[in-house]
Design a protein around this motif. Sequence first.
Motif, short mmCIF file in Angstrom:
data_model
loop_
_atom_site.label_atom_id
_atom_site.label_comp_id
_atom_site.label_asym_id
_atom_site.label_seq_id
_atom_site.Cartn_x
_atom_site.Cartn_y
_atom_site.Cartn_z
N ASP A 85 28.35 -19.44 78.70
CA ASP A 85 27.65 -18.18 78.98
C ASP A 85 26.17 -18.47 79.23
O ASP A 85 25.63 -19.48 78.79
N LYS A 123 29.23 -8.17 75.30
CA LYS A 123 28.48 -9.38 75.05
C LYS A 123 27.23 -9.02 74.25
O LYS A 123 26.69 -7.94 74.39
N ASP A 191 28.57 -13.66 81.45
CA ASP A 191 29.75 -14.52 81.31
C ASP A 191 29.60 -15.79 82.12
O ASP A 191 28.99 -15.79 83.18
#
Length: 193
Positions: A85, A123, A191
């Motif tokens: 990430d 996230k 991502d």
Amino acid sequence: MKKIIVATFSLLALIVSFALAGNVMAEGAGSIPSSTKKVVVKQRLEVIAIDHEKHWVQLKDASGFTQKITVGAEARNFSQLSVGDFVDVNRSKSIKIKAFGADAVNAGEDAVAIFARTPEGQKPGGAIVGSEVVVVTVAAIDLENSLVTLEDTEGHTSVLSPEVPSNLKKVKIGDKVAIMLTQTLSITVEDKK
């Protein structure tokens, strides 16, 4: 508490030296000095290692420098973070300084902070904005040596040498100088691709 106030005033007073100092707003040649300076730093970091149980992450910047960071339990959605990430960190500091007449504003200080984080299940990420305003008084002006003395509400003073000495002719003893320091920090995670 007194040490914190003295340290804050000292730090802000040093910052003022370029501002009282610095740019004059385009209000005309005789206007009172005002200045705004802003610094923005953007950084993209790659997650190269992570331990969800021990709550640490190792990040690498574009130059290859790596750092292991322990993340606090308050970091929501840490379990969503994965190796590969990208963590985007944006920081900014803004300093705005403006002189006012003696009765225009009251001397003192005020601070505020705002914090936000991503919703559960997304996230990790968040943002914080903090702002502090200190209003000090012009206690003395030494045109011959290009110096100005600023005083806070507790009587602490700082003597400064402005970058643009001619701006000292635009303020007078008793004028108030408002110093606003705003800092922002935002962290977002993208991502791995």
